[in-house]
Design a protein around this motif. Sequence first.
Motif, PDB file in Angstrom:
ATOM      1  N   ILE A 120      -0.720 -10.792  -6.906  1.00  0.00           N
ATOM      2  CA  ILE A 120       0.163 -11.497  -5.664  1.00  0.00           C
ATOM      3  C   ILE A 120      -0.882 -12.745  -5.147  1.00  0.00           C
ATOM      4  N   PRO A 121      -0.292 -14.185  -5.627  1.00  0.00           N
ATOM      5  CA  PRO A 121      -1.204 -15.100  -5.105  1.00  0.00           C
ATOM      6  C   PRO A 121      -1.578 -15.241  -3.819  1.00  0.00           C
ATOM      7  N   PRO A 122      -0.583 -15.051  -2.765  1.00  0.00           N
ATOM      8  CA  PRO A 122      -1.140 -15.280  -1.283  1.00  0.00           C
ATOM      9  C   PRO A 122      -1.858 -14.351  -0.950  1.00  0.00           C
ATOM     10  N   LEU A 123      -2.237 -13.012  -1.508  1.00  0.00           N
ATOM     11  CA  LEU A 123      -3.211 -11.945  -1.230  1.00  0.00           C
ATOM     12  C   LEU A 123      -4.654 -12.275  -1.977  1.00  0.00           C
ATOM     13  N   MET A 124      -4.375 -12.991  -2.995  1.00  0.00           N
ATOM     14  CA  MET A 124      -5.881 -13.375  -3.545  1.00  0.00           C
ATOM     15  C   MET A 124      -6.204 -14.679  -2.605  1.00  0.00           C
ATOM     16  N   LYS A 125      -5.594 -15.428  -2.334  1.00  0.00           N
ATOM     17  CA  LYS A 125      -6.100 -16.417  -1.425  1.00  0.00           C
ATOM     18  C   LYS A 125      -6.564 -15.884   0.021  1.00  0.00           C
ATOM     19  N   LYS A 126      -5.790 -14.984   0.646  1.00  0.00           N
ATOM     20  CA  LYS A 126      -6.028 -14.386   2.004  1.00  0.00           C
ATOM     21  C   LYS A 126      -7.312 -13.633   1.859  1.00  0.00           C
ATOM     22  N   SER A 127      -7.643 -13.037   0.530  1.00  0.00           N
ATOM     23  CA  SER A 127      -8.792 -12.148   0.467  1.00  0.00           C
ATOM     24  C   SER A 127     -10.081 -12.702   0.332  1.00  0.00           C
ATOM     25  N   ARG A 128      -9.991 -14.027   0.295  1.00  0.00           N
ATOM     26  CA  ARG A 128     -11.374 -14.818   0.185  1.00  0.00           C
ATOM     27  C   ARG A 128     -12.049 -15.144   1.584  1.00  0.00           C
ATOM     28  N   PHE A 129     -11.338 -14.680   2.550  1.00  0.00           N
ATOM     29  CA  PHE A 129     -12.141 -14.983   3.784  1.00  0.00           C
ATOM     30  C   PHE A 129     -11.872 -13.635   4.776  1.00  0.00           C
ATOM     31  N   PRO A 130     -12.671 -13.462   5.687  1.00  0.00           N
ATOM     32  CA  PRO A 130     -12.298 -12.300   6.562  1.00  0.00           C
ATOM     33  C   PRO A 130     -11.109 -12.686   7.521  1.00  0.00           C
ATOM     34  N   ASN A 131     -10.609 -11.457   7.419  1.00  0.00           N
ATOM     35  CA  ASN A 131      -9.245 -11.599   8.633  1.00  0.00           C
ATOM     36  C   ASN A 131      -8.905 -10.074   8.988  1.00  0.00           C
ATOM     37  N   ILE A 132      -8.033 -10.057   9.832  1.00  0.00           N
ATOM     38  CA  ILE A 132      -7.545  -8.742  10.249  1.00  0.00           C
ATOM     39  C   ILE A 132      -6.582  -8.106   9.524  1.00  0.00           C
ATOM     40  N   ASP A 133      -6.040  -8.661   8.821  1.00  0.00           N
ATOM     41  CA  ASP A 133      -4.589  -8.146   8.145  1.00  0.00           C
ATOM     42  C   ASP A 133      -4.862  -7.294   6.861  1.00  0.00           C
ATOM     43  N   LEU A 134      -5.996  -7.690   6.244  1.00  0.00           N
ATOM     44  CA  LEU A 134      -6.576  -6.982   5.114  1.00  0.00           C
ATOM     45  C   LEU A 134      -6.964  -5.521   5.392  1.00  0.00           C
ATOM     46  N   PRO A 135      -7.732  -5.364   6.410  1.00  0.00           N
ATOM     47  CA  PRO A 135      -7.932  -3.973   7.094  1.00  0.00           C
ATOM     48  C   PRO A 135      -6.491  -3.088   7.304  1.00  0.00           C
ATOM     49  N   LEU A 136      -5.645  -3.901   8.010  1.00  0.00           N
ATOM     50  CA  LEU A 136      -4.652  -3.479   8.510  1.00  0.00           C
ATOM     51  C   LEU A 136      -3.486  -3.091   7.200  1.00  0.00           C
ATOM     52  N   MET A 137      -3.716  -3.683   6.409  1.00  0.00           N
ATOM     53  CA  MET A 137      -2.792  -3.380   4.909  1.00  0.00           C
ATOM     54  C   MET A 137      -3.487  -1.903   4.279  1.00  0.00           C
ATOM     55  N   LEU A 138      -4.645  -1.852   4.218  1.00  0.00           N
ATOM     56  CA  LEU A 138      -5.325  -0.720   4.065  1.00  0.00           C
ATOM     57  C   LEU A 138      -4.863   0.619   4.653  1.00  0.00           C
ATOM     58  N   PHE A 139      -4.944   0.565   5.893  1.00  0.00           N
ATOM     59  CA  PHE A 139      -4.808   1.650   6.853  1.00  0.00           C
ATOM     60  C   PHE A 139      -3.112   1.705   7.057  1.00  0.00           C
ATOM     61  N   PHE A 140      -2.281   0.592   6.858  1.00  0.00           N
ATOM     62  CA  PHE A 140      -0.979   1.060   6.669  1.00  0.00           C
ATOM     63  C   PHE A 140      -0.632   1.807   5.467  1.00  0.00           C
ATOM     64  N   THR A 141      -1.134   1.173   4.412  1.00  0.00           N
ATOM     65  CA  THR A 141      -0.699   1.974   3.303  1.00  0.00           C
ATOM     66  C   THR A 141      -1.210   3.470   3.122  1.00  0.00           C
ATOM     67  N   GLY A 142      -2.225   3.687   3.975  1.00  0.00           N
ATOM     68  CA  GLY A 142      -2.834   5.160   3.874  1.00  0.00           C
ATOM     69  C   GLY A 142      -1.779   5.873   4.848  1.00  0.00           C
ATOM     70  N   ALA A 143      -1.367   5.287   5.868  1.00  0.00           N
ATOM     71  CA  ALA A 143      -0.362   5.951   6.807  1.00  0.00           C
ATOM     72  C   ALA A 143       1.191   6.115   6.252  1.00  0.00           C
ATOM     73  N   MET A 144       1.560   5.478   5.288  1.00  0.00           N
ATOM     74  CA  MET A 144       2.614   5.722   4.491  1.00  0.00           C
ATOM     75  C   MET A 144       2.640   6.477   3.462  1.00  0.00           C
ATOM     76  N   PHE A 145       1.715   6.696   2.608  1.00  0.00           N
ATOM     77  CA  PHE A 145       1.350   7.724   1.874  1.00  0.00           C
ATOM     78  C   PHE A 145       0.869   8.956   2.375  1.00  0.00           C
ATOM     79  N   SER A 146       0.380   8.939   3.377  1.00  0.00           N
ATOM     80  CA  SER A 146       0.183  10.103   4.203  1.00  0.00           C
ATOM     81  C   SER A 146       1.615  10.933   4.598  1.00  0.00           C
ATOM     82  N   TYR A 147       2.258   9.943   5.261  1.00  0.00           N
ATOM     83  CA  TYR A 147       3.612  10.397   5.786  1.00  0.00           C
ATOM     84  C   TYR A 147       4.350  10.866   4.498  1.00  0.00           C
TER      85      TYR A 147
END
Length: 462
Positions: free
Chosen positions: A112-139
Motif C-alpha cells: 500500500i503506497p501511503p503506508l510505505m510513505k507514512k512508515s518512513r517517519f515516526p508517527n502515532i497512527d502506526l502504533p494505533l494501527m497495530l493495536f486496532f488490528t489486535g483489538a479487531m482480531f481479538s474480538y
Amino acid sequence: MLSCVLYFQFSWLEGFFQDGYLYAALGKNAAEKGRWLVPHLTPAWYSEFNDHTNFTFILEGLFFKIFGASYTTARIFAGLFSIFTGLSVYIFLGTIKKKNIAYLAFLFFILIPPLMKKSRFPNIDLPLMLFFTGAMFSYWKAYVENKFSYWILCGFFFGLCTLTKGPMGALVPIVIFFHLLSEKSIGRLLSKWPWLGLFLGFLIFMIWPVSLHLGDKFYIFERWFEFTILGSIMKSRGVSEPWYTYIVFLLKNVNVIFLLCLVGIYKNLKLEKDSFISFCSVILVTVLGLLSLQGLKYSNYLIPIYPFLAILAAFGIVSLWKNAQDRLMNVFQYLIPLAAVILLVFPLTSKTRRDPEITKLKEILKLSSRNVSKWIVYNNSYPFWSLASKNGFEDGSVTITLEKNDDIENCEECIVLIKDEDSSGLSKKEEFSSYYLEAFYLKKKRVRVYLPRKRKIGIISI
C-alpha cells in the motif's frame, strides 16, 4: 524479505516530514532528558506538548534508550509497527483461512503506497494501527468462540488504542456494535464479558490522566481535551472538506488494491457470504464512514483500516480468479527475492529530500567549527515548524521567527534565514566569507550563505 527492504532501505538518510521531526524529538527528549510524563521539544516551542498522549513517545523513548536516537533508529521504530501489523494479518488469517490467501493479504498490505510513505517517519497512527488490528482480531475470536479471555484481550488492545490516540480508540466499540447489529447478535452484549473488556480499556486509558494528576500536571490533560475533543472532533479545527475526500484519496493512491477491496465486498455480499470477510467489510465501511463525516480529514487517519483493506483485496482477487492463490504464490516466490535484490542495488531513494539545504548548511557549519545555538527565520523565509522540529531532534537548538530586523546583528551564535530581497542593508557583505549551496528552495534560486569572519552571526540569503 521484501517488507524489510521496502520499509528500512536507506533508513539512515537525514530528513523527515515535519511531524516526523517533532515526534522523533519528543521520543529522544524522553530518553535523554527524562521528559516521560509530559513530552518536550525545546524551551521555546512545545516545552510541554499536549496535542497527543505521551504513550507513543514513551515507547519511542524506550527504543532510543536501547538503540540510541538517530534517523535510522527512528525509522526502524516506525517501520516495525507496520511490519508487525502485516505479520499479525498473515498469522491470524493463516489460522482461520488458507495460508495462501493470508500470504496475498500480507503482500497487498506491505505494498500500500501511503503506508510505505507514512512508515518512513515516526508517527502515532502506526502504533494505533497495530493495536486496532489486535483489538479487531481479538474480538473476532471472542465472537466465534465466546471465550472471556478474548474479550479481555480485546479490551486490553482497546485500552492501548485510547492511550495511543484518544478518541480514535472509540472506533473499537463502535465497530463491535455495528458488527453485532449487522449479525443480529446484539444479545451478546447481555453478557458481562464485553463490558469487562470495555471497562479494562477505560482503566488503561486512565493511567495517563491519573499520572498527570499525581505529577501536578493535570492541566496537560485539560489542554489535550480542549485541543483534541473540542477543537478537532467537535469543531474540526474550523476546516470543512467534502465527505468523499477519503474515497478520492484511496482511488488515487491505493487504486488497484482499493478496487480489489470493493470487488471483495461486492462478491461477498452477492456470492460467498464469508462471515470473516463480512466482518472486515463492516470495519472498513464503519471507520471510513465515520471519518468521512468529520470536516477535518488527514490521510494518516486512514492507516488503521489498511490491514482490512488488504484482506478484502486478497479475497477480491481470489473471487475473480479462482487459482489466484496458487498461481500468484508460484510467481511471487521467485519475484519477491528478485525485487528485494533489485531494490537493494537500485533503491527507490538514496538522497536526502527533506530540508536538504539545511542539511548542507549544517555540514558547512560543522566543517567550519561554528557553534550555532539559535536559528532565526526572518519574514517567513523558510517553513518554520519543519526547521524548529528538525533542530529540536538533531541538536536541541532554538528556532524563532522575526518579521523585523531588530537585534538580528546583535545576536551571537545565530544563523538567520532571510530572503535575498530582504538581505540588503543588514550587514556589510565584506565582513563575511560566503559559500554557495546548490539550488533547492524558493523558485530554485541559488542559496548564498554568509558566515562571519569576526562576528558570531551568519546570514543565509535565499
